[in-house]
Design a protein around this motif. Sequence first.
Motif, short mmCIF file in Angstrom:
data_model
loop_
_atom_site.label_atom_id
_atom_site.label_comp_id
_atom_site.label_asym_id
_atom_site.label_seq_id
_atom_site.Cartn_x
_atom_site.Cartn_y
_atom_site.Cartn_z
N SER A 78 29.97 39.44 33.54
CA SER A 78 30.33 38.26 34.31
C SER A 78 30.88 37.19 33.39
O SER A 78 30.32 36.91 32.34
N PHE A 79 32.00 36.61 33.77
CA PHE A 79 32.64 35.56 32.99
C PHE A 79 32.68 34.28 33.80
O PHE A 79 33.71 33.89 34.33
N ASN A 80 31.55 33.63 33.90
CA ASN A 80 31.47 32.34 34.58
C ASN A 80 31.63 31.24 33.54
O ASN A 80 30.84 31.12 32.64
N SER A 81 32.66 30.47 33.69
CA SER A 81 32.93 29.40 32.74
C SER A 81 33.42 28.17 33.48
O SER A 81 34.23 28.29 34.40
N ALA A 82 32.96 27.02 33.08
CA ALA A 82 33.38 25.78 33.72
C ALA A 82 34.79 25.38 33.30
O ALA A 82 35.49 24.69 34.03
N THR A 83 35.23 25.83 32.12
CA THR A 83 36.53 25.39 31.61
C THR A 83 37.63 26.43 31.75
O THR A 83 38.79 26.08 31.86
N THR A 84 37.30 27.71 31.73
CA THR A 84 38.30 28.76 31.79
C THR A 84 37.87 29.81 32.81
O THR A 84 36.70 30.15 32.89
N VAL A 85 38.81 30.32 33.55
CA VAL A 85 38.50 31.32 34.56
C VAL A 85 38.97 32.69 34.09
O VAL A 85 40.16 32.88 33.83
N TYR A 86 38.05 33.60 33.94
CA TYR A 86 38.34 35.00 33.65
C TYR A 86 37.74 35.83 34.76
O TYR A 86 36.67 35.52 35.28
N ASN A 87 38.41 36.90 35.11
CA ASN A 87 37.84 37.82 36.09
C ASN A 87 36.68 38.56 35.47
O ASN A 87 36.67 38.83 34.27
N ASP A 88 35.70 38.92 36.30
CA ASP A 88 34.61 39.77 35.83
C ASP A 88 35.19 41.14 35.51
O ASP A 88 36.17 41.58 36.13
N ALA A 89 34.62 41.82 34.54
CA ALA A 89 35.02 43.19 34.19
C ALA A 89 33.99 44.14 34.79
O ALA A 89 32.78 43.88 34.73
N TRP A 90 34.46 45.24 35.38
CA TRP A 90 33.59 46.21 36.05
C TRP A 90 33.72 47.57 35.38
O TRP A 90 34.80 47.94 34.90
N PHE A 91 32.61 48.31 35.36
CA PHE A 91 32.54 49.56 34.61
C PHE A 91 31.81 50.65 35.40
O PHE A 91 30.95 50.35 36.23
N ASP A 92 32.15 51.89 35.08
CA ASP A 92 31.42 53.07 35.54
C ASP A 92 30.84 53.76 34.33
O ASP A 92 31.50 53.83 33.28
N LYS A 93 29.64 54.26 34.47
CA LYS A 93 29.04 55.02 33.38
C LYS A 93 29.64 56.40 33.33
O LYS A 93 29.76 57.08 34.36
#
Length: 79
Positions: A57-72
């Motif tokens: 999760s990339f929650n940032s007040a100053t910069t917006v990045y999409n969350d990265a999702w993964f499969d094992k």
Amino acid sequence: MISPGDKLLCTTGNTFYSAGNTYVVGDIVNDKYFQLFTGYNDEHWYASLNHEKIYVSFNSATTVYNDAWFDKLNNKKSA
């Protein structure tokens, strides 16, 4: 269950993780978070496993990045 050394396939990427690439799990921090290396030096972010979905999760007040999702990936070697 995630273990150190497991490989995860990025299904939805962002600036730090590219879709289609695999990344290695580092240390387990606790029952919710673990390190996921970016493949650049020893840089890592903290990933989480929630309801069988793995993400950073990339929650940032100053910069917006999409969350990265993964499969094992199947990390077991066949006999």
